[in-house]
Scaffold this active site. Structure first.
Site, PDB file in Angstrom:
ATOM      1  N   LYS A  22       0.827  -1.213   0.000  1.00 46.43           N
ATOM      2  CA  LYS A  22       0.000   0.000   0.000  1.00 46.43           C
ATOM      3  C   LYS A  22       0.860   1.262   0.000  1.00 46.43           C
ATOM      4  CE  LYS A  22      -2.485   2.897   3.223  1.00 46.43           C
ATOM      5  NZ  LYS A  22      -1.508   3.721   3.928  1.00 46.43           N
ATOM      6  N   ASN A  23       1.805   1.332   0.942  1.00 47.62           N
ATOM      7  CA  ASN A  23       2.541   2.588   1.091  1.00 47.62           C
ATOM      8  C   ASN A  23       3.474   2.873  -0.076  1.00 47.62           C
ATOM      9  OD1 ASN A  23       1.181   3.235   3.384  1.00 47.62           O
ATOM     10  ND2 ASN A  23       2.806   2.656   4.811  1.00 47.62           N
ATOM     11  N   ARG A  93      -4.202  10.327   3.156  1.00 54.39           N
ATOM     12  CA  ARG A  93      -2.973  10.998   3.577  1.00 54.39           C
ATOM     13  C   ARG A  93      -2.003  11.196   2.407  1.00 54.39           C
ATOM     14  NH1 ARG A  93      -1.667  14.090   7.442  1.00 54.39           N
ATOM     15  NH2 ARG A  93       0.561  14.353   7.573  1.00 54.39           N
ATOM     16  N   CYS A 117      -5.411   8.603   8.207  1.00 57.45           N
ATOM     17  CA  CYS A 117      -5.694   8.119   9.548  1.00 57.45           C
ATOM     18  C   CYS A 117      -5.308   9.164  10.580  1.00 57.45           C
ATOM     19  CB  CYS A 117      -4.908   6.839   9.816  1.00 57.45           C
ATOM     20  SG  CYS A 117      -5.652   5.423   9.033  1.00 57.45           S
ATOM     21  N   ARG A 123      -0.476  15.587  12.475  1.00 56.66           N
ATOM     22  CA  ARG A 123       0.465  14.887  11.606  1.00 56.66           C
ATOM     23  C   ARG A 123       1.159  15.962  10.775  1.00 56.66           C
ATOM     24  NH1 ARG A 123      -1.746   9.214   9.416  1.00 56.66           N
ATOM     25  NH2 ARG A 123       0.439   9.159   8.791  1.00 56.66           N
ATOM     26  N   PRO A 124       2.267  16.476  11.279  1.00 54.13           N
ATOM     27  CA  PRO A 124       2.894  17.630  10.639  1.00 54.13           C
ATOM     28  C   PRO A 124       3.506  17.294   9.279  1.00 54.13           C
ATOM     29  CG  PRO A 124       4.275  16.804  12.413  1.00 54.13           C
ATOM     30  CD  PRO A 124       3.024  15.986  12.435  1.00 54.13           C
ATOM     31  N   ILE A 125       3.624  18.327   8.424  1.00 55.52           N
ATOM     32  CA  ILE A 125       4.328  18.137   7.148  1.00 55.52           C
ATOM     33  C   ILE A 125       5.398  19.224   6.967  1.00 55.52           C
ATOM     34  CG2 ILE A 125       2.507  16.845   5.965  1.00 55.52           C
ATOM     35  CD1 ILE A 125       1.780  19.471   4.533  1.00 55.52           C
ATOM     36  N   ASP A 126       5.869  19.756   8.104  1.00 53.21           N
ATOM     37  CA  ASP A 126       6.863  20.833   8.029  1.00 53.21           C
ATOM     38  C   ASP A 126       8.139  20.404   7.295  1.00 53.21           C
ATOM     39  OD1 ASP A 126       6.883  19.261  10.616  1.00 53.21           O
ATOM     40  OD2 ASP A 126       8.875  20.157  10.717  1.00 53.21           O
ATOM     41  N   GLN A 127       8.540  19.142   7.418  1.00 47.54           N
ATOM     42  CA  GLN A 127       9.765  18.702   6.749  1.00 47.54           C
ATOM     43  C   GLN A 127       9.585  18.610   5.233  1.00 47.54           C
ATOM     44  OE1 GLN A 127      12.782  18.401   8.479  1.00 47.54           O
ATOM     45  NE2 GLN A 127      11.412  19.356   9.964  1.00 47.54           N
ATOM     46  N   ASP A 310       3.404   0.908  12.117  1.00 42.44           N
ATOM     47  CA  ASP A 310       2.208   0.365  11.474  1.00 42.44           C
ATOM     48  C   ASP A 310       1.909  -1.081  11.871  1.00 42.44           C
ATOM     49  OD1 ASP A 310       1.701   2.731  10.233  1.00 42.44           O
ATOM     50  OD2 ASP A 310       2.025   2.027   8.190  1.00 42.44           O
ATOM     51  N   ARG A 402      -9.211   0.810   3.395  1.00 43.48           N
ATOM     52  CA  ARG A 402      -8.270   1.758   2.790  1.00 43.48           C
ATOM     53  C   ARG A 402      -6.953   1.066   2.477  1.00 43.48           C
ATOM     54  NH1 ARG A 402      -6.570   6.160   6.402  1.00 43.48           N
ATOM     55  NH2 ARG A 402      -5.082   6.173   4.715  1.00 43.48           N
TER      56      ARG A 402
HETATM   57  C1  UD1 Z   1       3.830   7.101   6.548  1.00 44.64           C
HETATM   58  C2  UD1 Z   1       2.731   6.114   6.274  1.00 44.64           C
HETATM   59  C3  UD1 Z   1       2.083   5.699   7.575  1.00 44.64           C
HETATM   60  C4  UD1 Z   1       3.127   5.239   8.581  1.00 44.64           C
HETATM   61  C5  UD1 Z   1       4.264   6.229   8.706  1.00 44.64           C
HETATM   62  C6  UD1 Z   1       5.428   5.748   9.535  1.00 44.64           C
HETATM   63  C7  UD1 Z   1       1.809   6.655   4.053  1.00 44.64           C
HETATM   64  C8  UD1 Z   1       0.730   7.345   3.319  1.00 44.64           C
HETATM   65  N1  UD1 Z   1       1.745   6.722   5.399  1.00 44.64           N
HETATM   66  O1  UD1 Z   1       3.207   8.228   7.126  1.00 44.64           O
HETATM   67  O2  UD1 Z   1       1.186   4.648   7.291  1.00 44.64           O
HETATM   68  O3  UD1 Z   1       2.513   5.116   9.847  1.00 44.64           O
HETATM   69  O4  UD1 Z   1       4.783   6.537   7.413  1.00 44.64           O
HETATM   70  O5  UD1 Z   1       5.952   4.594   8.969  1.00 44.64           O
HETATM   71  O6  UD1 Z   1       2.712   6.071   3.480  1.00 44.64           O
HETATM   72  N2  UD1 Z   1       6.994  14.300  11.114  1.00 44.64           N
HETATM   73  C9  UD1 Z   1       7.351  15.601  11.366  1.00 44.64           C
HETATM   74  N3  UD1 Z   1       7.356  16.475  10.311  1.00 44.64           N
HETATM   75  C10 UD1 Z   1       7.055  16.101   9.041  1.00 44.64           C
HETATM   76  C11 UD1 Z   1       6.689  14.759   8.810  1.00 44.64           C
HETATM   77  C12 UD1 Z   1       6.676  13.876   9.872  1.00 44.64           C
HETATM   78  O7  UD1 Z   1       7.623  15.990  12.488  1.00 44.64           O
HETATM   79  O8  UD1 Z   1       7.102  16.945   8.131  1.00 44.64           O
HETATM   80  C13 UD1 Z   1       6.977  13.316  12.232  1.00 44.64           C
HETATM   81  C14 UD1 Z   1       5.589  12.751  12.514  1.00 44.64           C
HETATM   82  O9  UD1 Z   1       4.878  13.550  13.441  1.00 44.64           O
HETATM   83  C15 UD1 Z   1       5.927  11.391  13.074  1.00 44.64           C
HETATM   84  C16 UD1 Z   1       7.214  10.989  12.341  1.00 44.64           C
HETATM   85  O10 UD1 Z   1       7.746  12.203  11.832  1.00 44.64           O
HETATM   86  O11 UD1 Z   1       6.232  11.496  14.447  1.00 44.64           O
HETATM   87  C17 UD1 Z   1       7.029   9.991  11.216  1.00 44.64           C
HETATM   88  O12 UD1 Z   1       6.153  10.513  10.243  1.00 44.64           O
HETATM   89  P1  UD1 Z   1       6.257  10.062   8.716  1.00 44.64           P
HETATM   90  O13 UD1 Z   1       7.294   8.991   8.564  1.00 44.64           O
HETATM   91  O14 UD1 Z   1       6.358  11.270   7.869  1.00 44.64           O
HETATM   92  O15 UD1 Z   1       4.851   9.413   8.480  1.00 44.64           O
HETATM   93  P2  UD1 Z   1       3.948   9.596   7.209  1.00 44.64           P
HETATM   94  O16 UD1 Z   1       4.806   9.719   5.995  1.00 44.64           O
HETATM   95  O17 UD1 Z   1       2.921  10.657   7.477  1.00 44.64           O
END
Ligand code: UD1
Length: 433
Positions: A22-23, A93, A117, A123-127, A310, A402
């Site tokens: 899936k991912n 997501r 989810c 669920r931040p996307i700042d990075q 996961d 999903r």
């Molecule tokens: C992806 C997967 C999700 C899985 C996760 C961790 C998809 C669509 N989703 O989610 O199923 O649970 O990987 O394996 O593939 N973080 C930040 N800033 C950012 C991004 C992330 O601080 O910009 C933090 C998050 O709060 C979290 C950690 O980094 O604590 C991991 O997040 P991330 O690996 O980005 O998860 P997703 O890509 O959202």
């Protein structure tokens, strides 16, 4: 509305075929948008997140041909840029990968903030945004949309050096997508190393990208002018395979988990062995057997190659039935134990304290009415219900669908007594009345 009705208590026996990851699929479909030609993608899982992303591509002008159940041909040569609307983006997501791919291909992206989810926190996307900015984009978040543009630097992103402050699957893939068609060389340090990141890089490379280092801490991307068509087959789903392995741990029995990459399963296999489950590797299959009692273990979630976040809900379901006290430390998502209250309804002894779950194993669980609150928690509830005595009814199963292809059929084939039932929801009943 649908619910699952499960009569638990049967051990599981037989073979289960694992679907495409899936991912990986939810990143490769947005990546296909950058391909100037036809790409044929094989081993795509039939899950609702995939259908949704294909709909987004179609709305942007992609020509999508279904070849068979798990193969599609996507022609994005005439795709146009456009807004990815809220009603589509919020349902998945991975719609955030459209930012990287649209920005890479057109130098402009306008995408509603993603859903997916909810783990009970933000669920931040700042990075992701930090990476796009480093590549020269102007990025604004306004009115629920992310608007990213390379107009000020001539419409094409520029290679850059980026150091991620946090190891993030999503940010790693999104920056890789954007940098693939950028002008120049990009180095991204402290990246995530999950198997599906390697798979997305392999997909892009097979279409003409120049990406090195996927699977290590440093990605090196030499931007190319265009991507060409080709054929690619998605890797098997590590988490789906782990879910069936956890189900045998909880229910007992013996199953063969087929069509996997055993190396990807090491982090999960190691924990199952500690719990007294036997796991034997035979080519690209794993034979998983649990005859004796389950033993307690401790789990700490970490980025790959650590134990995946996961998989912790599914293992927690099994640990509810293990001898002794197990501790789960969730170090990726601050709050991912919302399943605990549902397990308690089934007789589990589980206490949550911040990012810790303390599970005191019990002799047996009993069937109950429970509600899935996210994808993996939903899978964990199916496992708990299959292992429990009596009947369980699980609502919220749209979360499960999903991410799991044919979950009912696959468990039934293993001897699980699970049925999907259509029920009128309260609103439908009221409007009908
Ligand atoms: C992806 C997967 C999700 C899985 C996760 C961790 C998809 C669509 N989703 O989610 O199923 O649970 O990987 O394996 O593939 N973080 C930040 N800033 C950012 C991004 C992330 O601080 O910009 C933090 C998050 O709060 C979290 C950690 O980094 O604590 C991991 O997040 P991330 O690996 O980005 O998860 P997703 O890509 O959202």
């Amino acid at each position: 509305m649908k619910k699952y009705v499960i009569e638990g208590g049967n051990p599981l026996f037989g073979d289960v075929q694992i679907s495409g990851a899936k991912n990986a699929a939810v990143a490769i479909i947005p990546a296909a948008l950058m391909v100037d030609g036809v790409c044929r993608i094989e081993n795509i899982p039939q899950i609702s997140d995939v259908s949704l992303l294909l709909t987004i591509l179609h709305d942007l002008g992609a020509n999508i041909r279904t070849i068979n159940r798990n193969t599609v041909e996507i022609d994005c040569s005439r795709v146009h840029n456009g807004q990815v609307p809220y009603d589509l983006a919020r349902r998945c997501r991975a719609s955030y990968y459209m930012i990287g791919s649209l920005l890479g291909r057109f130098g402009l992206a306008d995408v509603a903030l993603p859903g997916g989810c909810d783990f009970g926190g933000t669920r931040p996307i700042d990075q992701h945004l930090k990476g796009f900015r480093a590549l020269g984009a102007q990025v604004e978040v306004q009115g629920g949309f992310i608007n990213a543009s390379a107009a000020e630097i001539g419409g094409r992103l520029r290679g850059a050096s980026i150091f991620l402050d946090k190891v993030s699957v999503g940010a790693t893939i999104n920056i890789m997508l954007a940098a693939t068609l950028a002008d120049g060389y990009t180095v991204v340090e402290n990246v995530a190393k999950e198997p599906h990141i390697v798979d997305v890089a392999n997909f892009l490379n097979s279409m003409g990208a120049d990406i090195k280092g996927a699977g290590t801490d440093i990605l090196k991307i030499r931007g190319v002018e265009r991507l060409h068509g080709g054929t690619y087959s998605i890797i098997p789903d590590q988490i789906e395979a782990g879910t069936y392995m956890a189900a045998v741990a909880a229910c007992g029995g013996q199953i063969r988990v087929c069509n996997i990459i055993p190396k990807h399963m090491d982090c999960i296999t190691a924990k199952l062995l500690e719990m007294g489950v036997e796991v034997e590797e035979i080519d690209d299959n794993l034979l998983v057997r649990r005859i004796g009692p389950l033993m307690k273990t401790n789990i700490k979630t970490m980025p790959y190659p650590g134990f995946p976040t996961d998989m912790q809900p599914q293992l927690a379901a099994a640990l509810c039935l293990a001898h002794g006290t197990s501790i789960i430390t969730e170090s990726v998502w601050s709050s991912r134990f919302r399943y605990a209250d549902e397990f308690k309804r089934m007789g589990a002894q589980i206490q949550v304290d911040g990012n810790l779950a303390i599970i005191e194993g019990v002799e047996q669980l009993s069937g109950a009415q429970i509600e899935a609150c996210d994808l993996r928690a939903g899978a964990a509830m199916v496992i708990a219900a299959l292992a429990a005595y009596g009947t369980s009814e699980i609502t919220g199963v749209q979360y499960i669908e999903r991410g799991y292809e044919d979950v009912i059929e696959k468990f039934r084939k293993l001897g699980g007594n699970i049925t999907a039932v259509e029920v009128a929801d309260a609103e439908e009943v009221l409007s009908a009345g």
